[in-house]
Design an enzyme around this catalytic site. Structure first.
Site, PDB file in Angstrom:
ATOM      1  N   ARG A  86     -57.296  66.255  37.570  1.00  0.00           N
ATOM      2  CA  ARG A  86     -57.343  67.712  37.685  1.00  0.00           C
ATOM      3  C   ARG A  86     -55.958  68.304  37.829  1.00  0.00           C
ATOM      4  O   ARG A  86     -55.650  69.354  37.279  1.00  0.00           O
ATOM      5  CB  ARG A  86     -58.147  68.123  38.929  1.00  0.00           C
ATOM      6  CG  ARG A  86     -59.623  67.924  38.786  1.00  0.00           C
ATOM      7  CD  ARG A  86     -60.306  68.057  40.119  1.00  0.00           C
ATOM      8  NE  ARG A  86     -59.823  67.025  41.041  1.00  0.00           N
ATOM      9  CZ  ARG A  86     -60.407  66.691  42.172  1.00  0.00           C
ATOM     10  NH1 ARG A  86     -61.488  67.337  42.565  1.00  0.00           N
ATOM     11  NH2 ARG A  86     -59.922  65.735  42.939  1.00  0.00           N
TER      12      ARG A  86
ATOM     13  N   LYS B 152     -67.544  55.016  53.483  1.00  0.00           N
ATOM     14  CA  LYS B 152     -67.687  56.462  53.670  1.00  0.00           C
ATOM     15  C   LYS B 152     -69.137  56.751  54.018  1.00  0.00           C
ATOM     16  O   LYS B 152     -70.009  55.928  53.819  1.00  0.00           O
ATOM     17  CB  LYS B 152     -67.375  57.198  52.358  1.00  0.00           C
ATOM     18  CG  LYS B 152     -65.921  57.265  51.997  1.00  0.00           C
ATOM     19  CD  LYS B 152     -65.743  58.286  50.867  1.00  0.00           C
ATOM     20  CE  LYS B 152     -64.452  58.081  50.109  1.00  0.00           C
ATOM     21  NZ  LYS B 152     -64.438  58.852  48.845  1.00  0.00           N
TER      22      LYS B 152
ATOM     23  N   SER C 198     -66.305  67.671  44.648  1.00  0.00           N
ATOM     24  CA  SER C 198     -67.585  67.506  45.365  1.00  0.00           C
ATOM     25  C   SER C 198     -67.445  67.999  46.806  1.00  0.00           C
ATOM     26  O   SER C 198     -68.360  68.627  47.345  1.00  0.00           O
ATOM     27  CB  SER C 198     -68.001  66.039  45.378  1.00  0.00           C
ATOM     28  OG  SER C 198     -68.176  65.561  44.073  1.00  0.00           O
TER      29      SER C 198
ATOM     30  N   HIS D 151     -67.101  66.565  36.734  1.00  0.00           N
ATOM     31  CA  HIS D 151     -67.400  65.171  36.367  1.00  0.00           C
ATOM     32  C   HIS D 151     -68.093  65.127  35.001  1.00  0.00           C
ATOM     33  O   HIS D 151     -67.783  64.289  34.156  1.00  0.00           O
ATOM     34  CB  HIS D 151     -68.371  64.528  37.377  1.00  0.00           C
ATOM     35  CG  HIS D 151     -67.833  64.343  38.760  1.00  0.00           C
ATOM     36  ND1 HIS D 151     -68.505  64.786  39.879  1.00  0.00           N
ATOM     37  CD2 HIS D 151     -66.717  63.744  39.208  1.00  0.00           C
ATOM     38  CE1 HIS D 151     -67.819  64.458  40.968  1.00  0.00           C
ATOM     39  NE2 HIS D 151     -66.717  63.824  40.590  1.00  0.00           N
TER      40      HIS D 151
HETATM   41  O1  PNS Z   1     -64.860  59.487  43.199  1.00  0.00           O
HETATM   42  P1  PNS Z   1     -63.678  58.699  43.664  1.00  0.00           P
HETATM   43  O2  PNS Z   1     -63.585  58.717  45.164  1.00  0.00           O
HETATM   44  O3  PNS Z   1     -62.411  59.116  42.993  1.00  0.00           O
HETATM   45  O4  PNS Z   1     -63.942  57.201  43.200  1.00  0.00           O
HETATM   46  C1  PNS Z   1     -63.163  56.160  43.706  1.00  0.00           C
HETATM   47  C2  PNS Z   1     -63.569  54.799  43.085  1.00  0.00           C
HETATM   48  C3  PNS Z   1     -65.069  54.596  43.139  1.00  0.00           C
HETATM   49  C4  PNS Z   1     -63.119  54.758  41.663  1.00  0.00           C
HETATM   50  C5  PNS Z   1     -62.833  53.715  43.915  1.00  0.00           C
HETATM   51  O5  PNS Z   1     -63.063  53.931  45.269  1.00  0.00           O
HETATM   52  C6  PNS Z   1     -63.251  52.299  43.551  1.00  0.00           C
HETATM   53  O6  PNS Z   1     -62.909  51.809  42.499  1.00  0.00           O
HETATM   54  N1  PNS Z   1     -64.004  51.630  44.458  1.00  0.00           N
HETATM   55  C7  PNS Z   1     -64.493  50.299  44.257  1.00  0.00           C
HETATM   56  C8  PNS Z   1     -63.709  49.290  45.113  1.00  0.00           C
HETATM   57  C9  PNS Z   1     -62.452  48.856  44.416  1.00  0.00           C
HETATM   58  O7  PNS Z   1     -62.457  48.327  43.325  1.00  0.00           O
HETATM   59  N2  PNS Z   1     -61.319  49.101  45.096  1.00  0.00           N
HETATM   60  C10 PNS Z   1     -60.013  48.800  44.565  1.00  0.00           C
HETATM   61  C11 PNS Z   1     -59.547  49.941  43.661  1.00  0.00           C
HETATM   62  S1  PNS Z   1     -57.923  49.677  43.119  1.00  0.00           S
END
Ligand code: PNS
Length: 160
Positions: A91, A42, A128, A18
């Site tokens: 990645r 989660k 992670s 990250h």
């Molecule tokens: O670390 P991650 O799990 O790849 O992050 C995912 C994240 C935080 C980018 C995604 O879950 C997110 O954007 N969550 C906020 C809710 C949201 O906007 N959902 C619609 C996404 S299209």
């Protein structure tokens, strides 16, 4: 006014992978906001406050990076923070399917573009989840996460 990028994620916990992406984004954009999602769906190992604190400590030498948390839609957070682009690390091809769906949805609902940054090959195996799994069995995660993160991981997972 400069260009602000938002690097969103769960960061449970932040890894050197990250930080590679955040650091390189900080060289490309005037400012970078790291957005830690609260993720009520989660059950993260670390609370959102802990994840923010671990990140703050990790980016303290990057003067144009700040860290915050958000709940709700990413596009709303980006707008509220004045970020005009999302930056995410990729990645491997396995990341692509999930990431492209989110990028296209964010473009659709918020006219917000996502730029993908190729993760350094040095970190392409790193996640992670794997760091937590290795640490939980007493494995060595030195060099994969910052030292202050490693210490908290050991406190939480090994010495618990
Ligand atoms: O670390 P991650 O799990 O790849 O992050 C995912 C994240 C935080 C980018 C995604 O879950 C997110 O954007 N969550 C906020 C809710 C949201 O906007 N959902 C619609 C996404 S299209």
């Amino acid at each position: 006014m400069g260009l602000t990028a938002l690097c969103p994620g769960t960061f449970d916990p932040v890894t050197n992978g990250h930080l590679d992406v955040v650091g390189r984004a900080a060289q490309l954009f005037d400012s970078v906001i790291v957005g830690v999602v609260e993720n009520p769906s989660k059950t993260p190992l670390f609370s959102v406050e802990e994840r923010v604190r671990l990140l703050e400590e990790s980016v303290k030498d990057l003067s144009n990076v700040r860290v915050g948390s958000f709940r709700g839609l990413l596009v709303d957070h980006a707008r509220a923070q004045g970020a005009s682009v999302i930056v995410k690390g990729l990645r491997a091809i396995s990341d692509y399917e999930y990431e492209i769906q989110m990028a296209q949805m964010n473009q659709r609902i918020g006219e917000l573009d996502t730029l993908f940054m190729a993760t350094s090959p040095k970190w392409s195996f790193l996640s992670s989840s794997l760091v937590k799994e290795v640490a939980s069995y007493g494995g060595d995660v030195e060099g994969l996460v910052p030292d202050h993160v490693r210490k908290l991981l050991i406190d939480r997972l090994v010495d618990a």
